[in-house]
Design a protein around this motif. Sequence first.
Motif, PDB file in Angstrom:
ATOM      1  N   ARG A  13      41.767  29.246  39.305  1.00 24.11           N
ATOM      2  CA  ARG A  13      41.781  27.782  39.442  1.00 24.11           C
ATOM      3  C   ARG A  13      40.769  27.346  40.501  1.00 24.11           C
ATOM      4  O   ARG A  13      40.105  26.307  40.354  1.00 24.11           O
ATOM      5  N   GLU A  14      40.655  28.147  41.552  1.00 27.35           N
ATOM      6  CA  GLU A  14      39.633  27.856  42.560  1.00 27.35           C
ATOM      7  C   GLU A  14      38.241  27.964  41.941  1.00 27.35           C
ATOM      8  O   GLU A  14      37.370  27.112  42.168  1.00 27.35           O
ATOM      9  N   ALA A  15      38.058  28.978  41.137  1.00 30.36           N
ATOM     10  CA  ALA A  15      36.762  29.178  40.490  1.00 30.36           C
ATOM     11  C   ALA A  15      36.435  28.038  39.531  1.00 30.36           C
ATOM     12  O   ALA A  15      35.269  27.675  39.353  1.00 30.36           O
ATOM     13  N   SER A  16      37.451  27.471  38.904  1.00 22.21           N
ATOM     14  CA  SER A  16      37.238  26.396  37.924  1.00 22.21           C
ATOM     15  C   SER A  16      36.673  25.128  38.560  1.00 22.21           C
ATOM     16  O   SER A  16      36.124  24.273  37.853  1.00 22.21           O
ATOM     17  N   ASN A  17      36.798  25.000  39.855  1.00 24.41           N
ATOM     18  CA  ASN A  17      36.322  23.782  40.550  1.00 24.41           C
ATOM     19  C   ASN A  17      34.890  23.922  41.070  1.00 24.41           C
ATOM     20  O   ASN A  17      34.387  23.017  41.731  1.00 24.41           O
ATOM     21  N   ILE A  18      34.263  25.035  40.776  1.00 22.25           N
ATOM     22  CA  ILE A  18      32.913  25.286  41.275  1.00 22.25           C
ATOM     23  C   ILE A  18      31.886  24.915  40.217  1.00 22.25           C
ATOM     24  O   ILE A  18      32.004  25.322  39.053  1.00 22.25           O
ATOM     25  N   ASP A  19      30.896  24.135  40.600  1.00 19.10           N
ATOM     26  CA  ASP A  19      29.797  23.813  39.692  1.00 19.10           C
ATOM     27  C   ASP A  19      28.773  24.944  39.734  1.00 19.10           C
ATOM     28  O   ASP A  19      28.151  25.189  40.770  1.00 19.10           O
ATOM     29  N   GLY A  20      28.642  25.612  38.608  1.00 17.87           N
ATOM     30  CA  GLY A  20      27.740  26.756  38.549  1.00 17.87           C
ATOM     31  C   GLY A  20      28.507  28.022  38.246  1.00 17.87           C
ATOM     32  O   GLY A  20      29.733  28.022  38.076  1.00 17.87           O
ATOM     33  N   PRO A  21      27.818  29.146  38.186  1.00 15.75           N
ATOM     34  CA  PRO A  21      28.466  30.415  37.853  1.00 15.75           C
ATOM     35  C   PRO A  21      29.248  30.978  39.031  1.00 15.75           C
ATOM     36  O   PRO A  21      28.808  30.901  40.176  1.00 15.75           O
ATOM     37  N   VAL A  22      30.387  31.574  38.723  1.00 14.17           N
ATOM     38  CA  VAL A  22      31.222  32.170  39.765  1.00 14.17           C
ATOM     39  C   VAL A  22      31.827  33.455  39.214  1.00 14.17           C
ATOM     40  O   VAL A  22      32.241  33.513  38.054  1.00 14.17           O
ATOM     41  N   LEU A  23      31.855  34.481  40.032  1.00 14.78           N
ATOM     42  CA  LEU A  23      32.425  35.758  39.619  1.00 14.78           C
ATOM     43  C   LEU A  23      33.739  36.001  40.355  1.00 14.78           C
ATOM     44  O   LEU A  23      33.795  35.918  41.582  1.00 14.78           O
ATOM     45  N   VAL A  24      34.783  36.264  39.595  1.00 14.51           N
ATOM     46  CA  VAL A  24      36.098  36.579  40.150  1.00 14.51           C
ATOM     47  C   VAL A  24      36.329  38.081  39.976  1.00 14.51           C
ATOM     48  O   VAL A  24      36.344  38.600  38.860  1.00 14.51           O
ATOM     49  N   HIS A  25      36.492  38.769  41.086  1.00 13.58           N
ATOM     50  CA  HIS A  25      36.597  40.227  41.103  1.00 13.58           C
ATOM     51  C   HIS A  25      38.071  40.636  41.098  1.00 13.58           C
ATOM     52  O   HIS A  25      38.809  40.369  42.049  1.00 13.58           O
ATOM     53  N   VAL A  26      38.498  41.292  39.994  1.00 10.45           N
ATOM     54  CA  VAL A  26      39.893  41.699  39.833  1.00 10.45           C
ATOM     55  C   VAL A  26      39.952  43.219  39.745  1.00 10.45           C
ATOM     56  O   VAL A  26      39.287  43.832  38.900  1.00 10.45           O
ATOM     57  N   ILE A  27      40.742  43.823  40.608  1.00 11.35           N
ATOM     58  CA  ILE A  27      40.873  45.280  40.625  1.00 11.35           C
ATOM     59  C   ILE A  27      42.099  45.689  39.816  1.00 11.35           C
ATOM     60  O   ILE A  27      43.237  45.399  40.197  1.00 11.35           O
ATOM     61  N   THR A  28      41.866  46.300  38.673  1.00 11.81           N
ATOM     62  CA  THR A  28      42.944  46.712  37.785  1.00 11.81           C
ATOM     63  C   THR A  28      43.050  48.236  37.775  1.00 11.81           C
ATOM     64  O   THR A  28      42.215  48.937  38.336  1.00 11.81           O
ATOM     65  N   HIS A  29      44.078  48.709  37.091  1.00 12.94           N
ATOM     66  CA  HIS A  29      44.311  50.145  37.014  1.00 12.94           C
ATOM     67  C   HIS A  29      44.503  50.518  35.557  1.00 12.94           C
ATOM     68  O   HIS A  29      45.487  50.129  34.927  1.00 12.94           O
ATOM     69  N   LYS A  30      43.556  51.260  34.996  1.00 10.92           N
ATOM     70  CA  LYS A  30      43.603  51.631  33.588  1.00 10.92           C
ATOM     71  C   LYS A  30      44.843  52.473  33.318  1.00 10.92           C
ATOM     72  O   LYS A  30      45.126  53.438  34.015  1.00 10.92           O
ATOM     73  N   GLY A  31      45.600  52.067  32.297  1.00 12.12           N
ATOM     74  CA  GLY A  31      46.815  52.795  31.936  1.00 12.12           C
ATOM     75  C   GLY A  31      48.037  52.382  32.711  1.00 12.12           C
ATOM     76  O   GLY A  31      49.097  53.019  32.590  1.00 12.12           O
ATOM     77  N   ALA A  32      47.950  51.309  33.508  1.00 14.96           N
ATOM     78  CA  ALA A  32      49.043  50.909  34.400  1.00 14.96           C
ATOM     79  C   ALA A  32      50.362  50.732  33.651  1.00 14.96           C
ATOM     80  O   ALA A  32      50.427  50.066  32.625  1.00 14.96           O
ATOM     81  N   GLY A  33      51.403  51.359  34.190  1.00 15.39           N
ATOM     82  CA  GLY A  33      52.737  51.203  33.634  1.00 15.39           C
ATOM     83  C   GLY A  33      53.163  52.299  32.681  1.00 15.39           C
ATOM     84  O   GLY A  33      54.319  52.347  32.264  1.00 15.39           O
ATOM     85  N   TYR A  34      52.239  53.203  32.319  1.00  9.72           N
ATOM     86  CA  TYR A  34      52.579  54.325  31.451  1.00  9.72           C
ATOM     87  C   TYR A  34      51.971  55.579  32.057  1.00  9.72           C
ATOM     88  O   TYR A  34      50.769  55.798  31.965  1.00  9.72           O
ATOM     89  N   PRO A  35      52.782  56.415  32.728  1.00  9.46           N
ATOM     90  CA  PRO A  35      52.259  57.551  33.497  1.00  9.46           C
ATOM     91  C   PRO A  35      51.262  58.443  32.755  1.00  9.46           C
ATOM     92  O   PRO A  35      50.232  58.816  33.336  1.00  9.46           O
ATOM     93  N   PRO A  36      51.509  58.832  31.492  1.00 11.71           N
ATOM     94  CA  PRO A  36      50.514  59.682  30.825  1.00 11.71           C
ATOM     95  C   PRO A  36      49.135  59.022  30.735  1.00 11.71           C
ATOM     96  O   PRO A  36      48.107  59.696  30.892  1.00 11.71           O
ATOM     97  N   ALA A  37      49.107  57.706  30.486  1.00 17.17           N
ATOM     98  CA  ALA A  37      47.830  56.990  30.403  1.00 17.17           C
ATOM     99  C   ALA A  37      47.200  56.809  31.773  1.00 17.17           C
ATOM    100  O   ALA A  37      45.971  56.776  31.899  1.00 17.17           O
ATOM    101  N   GLU A  38      48.031  56.698  32.809  1.00 15.03           N
ATOM    102  CA  GLU A  38      47.489  56.604  34.170  1.00 15.03           C
ATOM    103  C   GLU A  38      46.847  57.922  34.588  1.00 15.03           C
ATOM    104  O   GLU A  38      45.806  57.929  35.247  1.00 15.03           O
ATOM    105  N   ARG A  39      47.454  59.034  34.178  1.00 18.27           N
ATOM    106  CA  ARG A  39      46.918  60.350  34.543  1.00 18.27           C
ATOM    107  C   ARG A  39      45.692  60.711  33.714  1.00 18.27           C
ATOM    108  O   ARG A  39      44.781  61.384  34.207  1.00 18.27           O
TER     109      ARG A  39
END
Length: 624
Positions: A263-289
């Motif tokens: 929502r903060e990014a939506s108020n900016i005139d021009g391009p904005v990059l939002v950096h989100v740190i995710t975890h591949k396979g999150a919530g299923y141990p075999p996929a996380e490993r």
Amino acid sequence: MVLEKINQANDIKKLNKEELPILADEIREFLIKKISVSGGHLASNLGVVELTMALHLVLDFPKDKLIFDVGHQSYTHKLLTGRKEGFDELRKYGGMSGFPKRGESDCDSFQTGHSSTSISAGLGYAQAREITGEDYKVISVIGDGALTGGMAFEALNNASRLKSNFIIVLNDNNMSISENVGGLSTYLSGFRTADAYRDLKMGVMNSLTKIPVYGDKMVERIRRTKSGIKQLFIPGMLFEEMGIIYLGPVDGGDIRGIEKLLREASNIDGPVLVHVITHKGAGYPPAERHPARFHGTEPFDIETGLPLHPRTKANYTDIFSTVMRKMGDRDKKVVAITAAMADGTGLKRFHNMFPDRFFDVGIAEQHAVTFAAGLAAAGLKPIFAVYSSFLQRAYDQILHDVCIQNLPVVFAIDRAGLVGSDGETHQGIFDISYLSTIPNMTIMAPKNKWELSDMIKFAIDFPTPIAVRYPRGEAYDGLKEFRAPICYGKSEMIYEESEIVLLALGSMVKTAEEVRDRLKESGYKCSLVNARFAKPLDEEMLLSVAKNHRLVVTMEENVISGGFGSYVTEFYNECETDIAVLNIAISDDYVEHGNVEILRKEVGIDADTIYKRTVTEYLSLTSF
């Protein structure tokens, strides 16, 4: 269940904040259950559940435009836009695609099956919005692995000139398909410990804006200067120095935190990059490993994560892997290159044994080809292992950097032909057509696993550019008794009779065997030739069979336009022979997702269809 309340786009906005984490858990449970049966892209989708939920809380569908890069991470988006029932037929013929598809839903604004395209497409939407005067949000979600593709940087460079809002979400999970490599990955990893920077930045900025008259000017001055506050904590600040405002990083499991930043990014005139740190396979141990193994998975047992139908026979990728390991041991000049697909292309064993001669360039096929050209020019023997559909992105580099210089680069083209469930963007049915137009290029295709081994060995010592194309799936082990040495431009006669000759290339030799058996049962005399080379043609053989056959049937797993059969037809036309030619190939069209055997029948390259067409064509020749 909270998920039962989600039946169409924007239903998530009706939920209270206590229901959101419950919904996230239910989505993961739903995806694991469904994909364990159908197969599909699991790890990447589990990693973006909260991120996708936050995007749907901020966006209004289908008015706003959400573009995924790569599109295989769109499963939660499909759920939140009312396509829950479609998961029973996910990636099946006639069923729901595993990627965004504009024809499937108005909420899918752009079809994405490959990498590094989302910023360009999103920028196109944003620019069009300025021209038409419409009012909608545009968000492109790009994985950190996709940022290794040069096209992404071309788009970032152009995005900096945009005057209206355009949000780029960086889904940073330190993975593309295989683990991320290179300087960009190292650069991004620095952000992960930059929370102190973000807290200080917000505090300083908020304090400055409260200063009457001069506060806003001071904030703007800090944003513009290249020696601003960010450089105190993160030297270089790549994105902001490109003219793109950077926000983050934020935890990919924090729905409210991501929503707030969006929502903060939506108020900016021009391009904005939002950096989100995710975890591949999150919530299923075999996929996380094992995130790479669960990138694209076959049906599996939920409790153990093991495949329900483990392979009992080697596939073509396994054969290539074994040959590469042996050749790497025999020849110190052999080097291997992959574009983020070490596991998928079978180069993991080579990497383990010869790490100094293995290069993973990330999702950067163009760079990979020219890099291989440089290695070859310096006297090494580079083998670039790549999926057929991904090699398309490097056509210019193959033509200009490899083939004009006639450099000995080997293109090991995996997944050539129909690949099945991933659909139009992944079918490897164009490589013969686009490679055969290039001077100095040689194209080979093996009939079985032994011939693949022989062809790779032949290619490694070949003095000019050469491509070996082979299909996905179990390696054919028939016709073992036919193993004539590989000779440049020469085919292999397997069965020689008269009347009809089946001229089959690569994977189609197995099908040709079935067709020949049926023709013989019906009383027809039929020869079978293993073409081996799509380019150059074995002209001597073509002239020879024209003397005692009335019909030649070309068979290939490639589109008919510009394919092997079209060159055979052209040759006979130029020679003005009396022999008739029937081309069996895929029509000039895209092939959707589905089981490969179903697709083969649908496009007319199955044994039954070929038999019927051959008999019909032959009877038309002999009825006069």
